[in-house]
Design a protein around this motif. Sequence first.
Motif, PDB file in Angstrom:
ATOM      1  N   LEU A 174      53.641  37.714  51.032  1.00 45.50           N
ATOM      2  CA  LEU A 174      54.777  37.350  51.869  1.00 45.50           C
ATOM      3  C   LEU A 174      56.055  38.016  51.372  1.00 45.50           C
ATOM      4  N   ALA A 175      56.226  38.069  50.056  1.00 42.53           N
ATOM      5  CA  ALA A 175      57.405  38.727  49.493  1.00 42.53           C
ATOM      6  C   ALA A 175      57.466  40.185  49.916  1.00 42.53           C
ATOM      7  N   SER A 176      56.317  40.846  49.886  1.00 45.13           N
ATOM      8  CA  SER A 176      56.260  42.234  50.313  1.00 45.13           C
ATOM      9  C   SER A 176      56.647  42.375  51.779  1.00 45.13           C
ATOM     10  N   ASP A 177      56.113  41.497  52.615  1.00 41.68           N
ATOM     11  CA  ASP A 177      56.431  41.551  54.041  1.00 41.68           C
ATOM     12  C   ASP A 177      57.910  41.272  54.302  1.00 41.68           C
ATOM     13  N   LEU A 178      58.546  40.518  53.414  1.00 42.00           N
ATOM     14  CA  LEU A 178      59.974  40.230  53.547  1.00 42.00           C
ATOM     15  C   LEU A 178      60.847  41.368  53.030  1.00 42.00           C
ATOM     16  N   GLY A 179      60.212  42.387  52.469  1.00 51.12           N
ATOM     17  CA  GLY A 179      60.954  43.564  52.047  1.00 51.12           C
ATOM     18  C   GLY A 179      61.234  43.677  50.565  1.00 51.12           C
ATOM     19  N   TYR A 180      60.692  42.762  49.770  1.00 53.80           N
ATOM     20  CA  TYR A 180      60.903  42.832  48.331  1.00 53.80           C
ATOM     21  C   TYR A 180      59.973  43.859  47.697  1.00 53.80           C
ATOM     22  N   ASP A 181      60.432  44.469  46.635  1.00 58.21           N
ATOM     23  CA  ASP A 181      59.622  45.364  45.820  1.00 58.21           C
ATOM     24  C   ASP A 181      58.924  44.482  44.787  1.00 58.21           C
ATOM     25  N   VAL A 182      57.621  44.317  44.916  1.00 55.34           N
ATOM     26  CA  VAL A 182      56.910  43.302  44.130  1.00 55.34           C
ATOM     27  C   VAL A 182      56.013  43.929  43.071  1.00 55.34           C
ATOM     28  N   THR A 183      56.069  43.350  41.873  1.00 56.01           N
ATOM     29  CA  THR A 183      55.166  43.708  40.776  1.00 56.01           C
ATOM     30  C   THR A 183      54.320  42.481  40.463  1.00 56.01           C
ATOM     31  N   PHE A 184      53.009  42.649  40.522  1.00 59.80           N
ATOM     32  CA  PHE A 184      52.048  41.562  40.301  1.00 59.80           C
ATOM     33  C   PHE A 184      51.438  41.751  38.916  1.00 59.80           C
ATOM     34  N   VAL A 185      51.704  40.802  38.011  1.00 58.79           N
ATOM     35  CA  VAL A 185      51.226  40.932  36.627  1.00 58.79           C
ATOM     36  C   VAL A 185      49.880  40.216  36.517  1.00 58.79           C
ATOM     37  N   VAL A 186      48.817  40.976  36.670  1.00 53.63           N
ATOM     38  CA  VAL A 186      47.499  40.392  36.897  1.00 53.63           C
ATOM     39  C   VAL A 186      47.001  39.537  35.730  1.00 53.63           C
ATOM     40  N   ASP A 187      47.246  39.961  34.481  1.00 59.76           N
ATOM     41  CA  ASP A 187      46.728  39.171  33.364  1.00 59.76           C
ATOM     42  C   ASP A 187      47.638  37.999  33.001  1.00 59.76           C
ATOM     43  N   ALA A 188      48.734  37.847  33.739  1.00 62.69           N
ATOM     44  CA  ALA A 188      49.557  36.639  33.614  1.00 62.69           C
ATOM     45  C   ALA A 188      49.298  35.716  34.804  1.00 62.69           C
ATOM     46  N   THR A 189      48.095  35.872  35.374  1.00 62.52           N
ATOM     47  CA  THR A 189      47.612  34.947  36.400  1.00 62.52           C
ATOM     48  C   THR A 189      46.277  34.380  35.922  1.00 62.52           C
ATOM     49  N   ALA A 190      45.877  33.294  36.517  1.00 66.76           N
ATOM     50  CA  ALA A 190      44.571  32.701  36.193  1.00 66.76           C
ATOM     51  C   ALA A 190      44.003  32.046  37.438  1.00 66.76           C
ATOM     52  N   THR A 191      42.681  31.960  37.468  1.00 65.46           N
ATOM     53  CA  THR A 191      42.026  31.293  38.578  1.00 65.46           C
ATOM     54  C   THR A 191      40.759  30.612  38.099  1.00 65.46           C
ATOM     55  N   GLU A 192      40.104  29.917  39.013  1.00 63.56           N
ATOM     56  CA  GLU A 192      38.887  29.169  38.718  1.00 63.56           C
ATOM     57  C   GLU A 192      37.773  29.617  39.664  1.00 63.56           C
ATOM     58  N   PRO A 193      36.523  29.290  39.349  1.00 65.07           N
ATOM     59  CA  PRO A 193      35.429  29.655  40.252  1.00 65.07           C
ATOM     60  C   PRO A 193      35.634  29.046  41.644  1.00 65.07           C
ATOM     61  N   ILE A 194      35.189  29.778  42.654  1.00 63.90           N
ATOM     62  CA  ILE A 194      35.276  29.285  44.031  1.00 63.90           C
ATOM     63  C   ILE A 194      33.864  29.085  44.570  1.00 63.90           C
ATOM     64  N   ALA A 195      33.580  27.861  44.964  1.00 64.43           N
ATOM     65  CA  ALA A 195      32.261  27.560  45.522  1.00 64.43           C
ATOM     66  C   ALA A 195      32.116  28.176  46.908  1.00 64.43           C
ATOM     67  N   HIS A 196      30.893  28.456  47.300  1.00 67.23           N
ATOM     68  CA  HIS A 196      30.613  28.985  48.635  1.00 67.23           C
ATOM     69  C   HIS A 196      31.037  27.971  49.690  1.00 67.23           C
ATOM     70  N   ARG A 197      31.435  28.459  50.838  1.00 68.80           N
ATOM     71  CA  ARG A 197      31.937  27.566  51.898  1.00 68.80           C
ATOM     72  C   ARG A 197      30.907  26.532  52.350  1.00 68.80           C
ATOM     73  N   ASP A 198      29.620  26.836  52.197  1.00 73.77           N
ATOM     74  CA  ASP A 198      28.574  25.903  52.627  1.00 73.77           C
ATOM     75  C   ASP A 198      28.079  24.997  51.505  1.00 73.77           C
ATOM     76  N   ALA A 199      28.636  25.158  50.315  1.00 79.69           N
ATOM     77  CA  ALA A 199      28.198  24.330  49.185  1.00 79.69           C
ATOM     78  C   ALA A 199      28.732  22.914  49.328  1.00 79.69           C
ATOM     79  N   PRO A 200      27.985  21.923  48.840  1.00 79.28           N
ATOM     80  CA  PRO A 200      28.466  20.531  48.908  1.00 79.28           C
ATOM     81  C   PRO A 200      29.756  20.362  48.124  1.00 79.28           C
ATOM     82  N   ALA A 201      30.638  19.553  48.636  1.00 84.38           N
ATOM     83  CA  ALA A 201      31.914  19.298  47.953  1.00 84.38           C
ATOM     84  C   ALA A 201      31.722  18.312  46.809  1.00 84.38           C
ATOM     85  N   GLY A 202      32.583  18.383  45.836  1.00 82.81           N
ATOM     86  CA  GLY A 202      32.603  17.389  44.772  1.00 82.81           C
ATOM     87  C   GLY A 202      31.536  17.551  43.706  1.00 82.81           C
TER      88      GLY A 202
END
Length: 201
Positions: free
Chosen positions: A131-159
Amino acid sequence: MTAIGNTANTALIVVDVQESFRQRDSWQAASDPDVADKVALLVEHSRLHGHLVVWVLHSEPGSGTVFDPALGHVRPIEGLAPAPGEPVLTKTSHNAFTTTNLQQILTERGIRALTTCGIRTEQCVETTTRLASDLGYDVTFVVDATATEPIAHRDAPAGRPIAEVLADPRTLLPAEIIARTEYALAGRFATVTTVKELTGS
């Protein structure tokens, strides 16, 4: 070292680096449970160069989840602390703009270059970056200063327990998620870099 703009027009946007995530069982499978340490390096670097640091926290009032401010986890991860004068914004959307006055703050200060980091790589940080890019900002994404978790498949049971999520071959693992985000953003929405490349340390 990657340039991230001059002192007057650059801001570091710290997205959702909050205690909420550390309260979830899935955090044990995060790509980098100590991501706050890398974020701290970026914050220090930004302050040293006179860049604005903006803190964004995700909140889901009344949800009863770890993102419900009533439970006390909607605050920066221990070891991170906004300095006087640094904006602290609370959002209820995936991106840092829609439900906050972030763009107003940036516009008032004449900021045109943003550096993004935080949790989760492909969700709130990537969405904010796009969104920042679309708004015209010059954006730098620092990939190793981000973190995420595993994502279950959309058809997998919740919980399901995190062990079952990890055992499912359909689960998208953090390394795959981060690689996909790099490919999606680089050359289109942002310059993708690392903490070392950006800070020289």
